[in-house]
Design an enzyme around this catalytic site. Sequence first.
Site, mmCIF file in Angstrom:
data_model
loop_
_atom_site.group_PDB
_atom_site.id
_atom_site.type_symbol
_atom_site.label_atom_id
_atom_site.label_comp_id
_atom_site.label_asym_id
_atom_site.label_seq_id
_atom_site.Cartn_x
_atom_site.Cartn_y
_atom_site.Cartn_z
ATOM 1 N N LYS A 23 0.828 -1.335 0.019
ATOM 2 C CA LYS A 23 -0.012 -0.106 -0.092
ATOM 3 C C LYS A 23 0.969 1.457 0.106
ATOM 4 O O LYS A 23 0.413 2.338 -0.825
ATOM 5 C CB LYS A 23 -1.002 0.109 1.080
ATOM 6 N N GLN B 62 -4.701 -1.893 9.430
ATOM 7 C CA GLN B 62 -4.623 -3.252 8.720
ATOM 8 C C GLN B 62 -4.876 -4.474 9.731
ATOM 9 O O GLN B 62 -4.718 -4.257 10.841
ATOM 10 C CB GLN B 62 -2.908 -3.580 8.538
ATOM 11 N N ASP C 43 -11.439 2.143 3.534
ATOM 12 C CA ASP C 43 -11.713 0.925 3.315
ATOM 13 C C ASP C 43 -12.986 0.731 3.221
ATOM 14 O O ASP C 43 -13.525 -0.579 2.700
ATOM 15 C CB ASP C 43 -11.116 -0.053 4.562
#
Length: 283
Positions: free
Chosen positions: A51, A95, A118
């Site tokens: 990322k 994460q 997200d």
Amino acid sequence: MIISGKDLAAEIKRDIAADVVKYKEQYGREPHLVVILVGENPASVSYVTGKAKDSEEVGFKNTTICRPETVSEQEVLDLIAELNEDKAVDGILVQLPLPKHISEDKVIAAISKEKDVDGFHPLNVAALWQKQKCILPCTPKGVIKLLDKAGVEIEGKKAVVLGRSNIVGLPVSKLLLDRNATVTMCHSRTKNLAEVTREADILVVAIGRPKFVTADMVGEGAAVIDVGVNRDPETGKLCGDVDFAACADKASVITPVPGGCGPMTRACLLENTIECYLNQVAK
Ligand code: NAP
């Protein structure tokens, strides 16, 4: 026809990189994505590194904040609260998975809905199901983009989604429904699974079982999107939930693993960060 998520993701990244140059001139700063990594789980470290690399490639500012496995839930929540208030931060991603002593639900809900790149925040999820403006979850968004790129018509088609997780199966089903497909959702208790999947014009598979979908489960000419990421127990290599070699001849279009949904998830994360950034600079 093999739909390359890698190529489509590269196209999306090129476009974003060009936009970032313009935005920087217009708004005086680049988009800023903050990723929080708790512990040192090798898969998580690798995802976070990917990322960061993607963000840098398109000209974002990327900050990775690492905390040890032993960090308390409150410390993570306090960190998120600080980032929520920071006007120079556009997107926040924690994460997953988190260590057992930290509630993932609490952490996800703590992220400001406007910075939830997200698309996992309960308010974003609710907005998706109520057809309101929301940040779409990255993998499901990527699945739809792959179908569109391949020219697969969705409206009026029979779509079968194998898997009903909150992060893939359920939202993919909703996005297909919103595009006027007739959607059947299957799971571990579905009876006569092959009979159901064979009827699909569009088959999306997200179950986490290596090469589970065999040729007899795919109808002639179906579009097959394989979200699964597994290790092949025989070769140890990455493989999907679909037996690609066996199913490719029956499908009209099919995604490979690796190089299908994975790169698209990452590209959609960048798109979502831009969306959050534009909201933030417009304030
Ligand atoms: P998950 O939360 O474990 O959910 C798995 C789903 O598959 C559940 O709904 C389960 O049914 C169903 N299932 C399991 N075994 C089945 C069987 N034998 N027959 C029918 N249904 C079955 O998994 P997930 O998070 O959605 O992930 C699925 C896969 O996608 C994994 O390989 C994961 O690594 C991959 N993934 C990839 C990306 C990407 O970017 N490419 C992103 C996310 C996930 P029940 O509900 O009945 O238990």
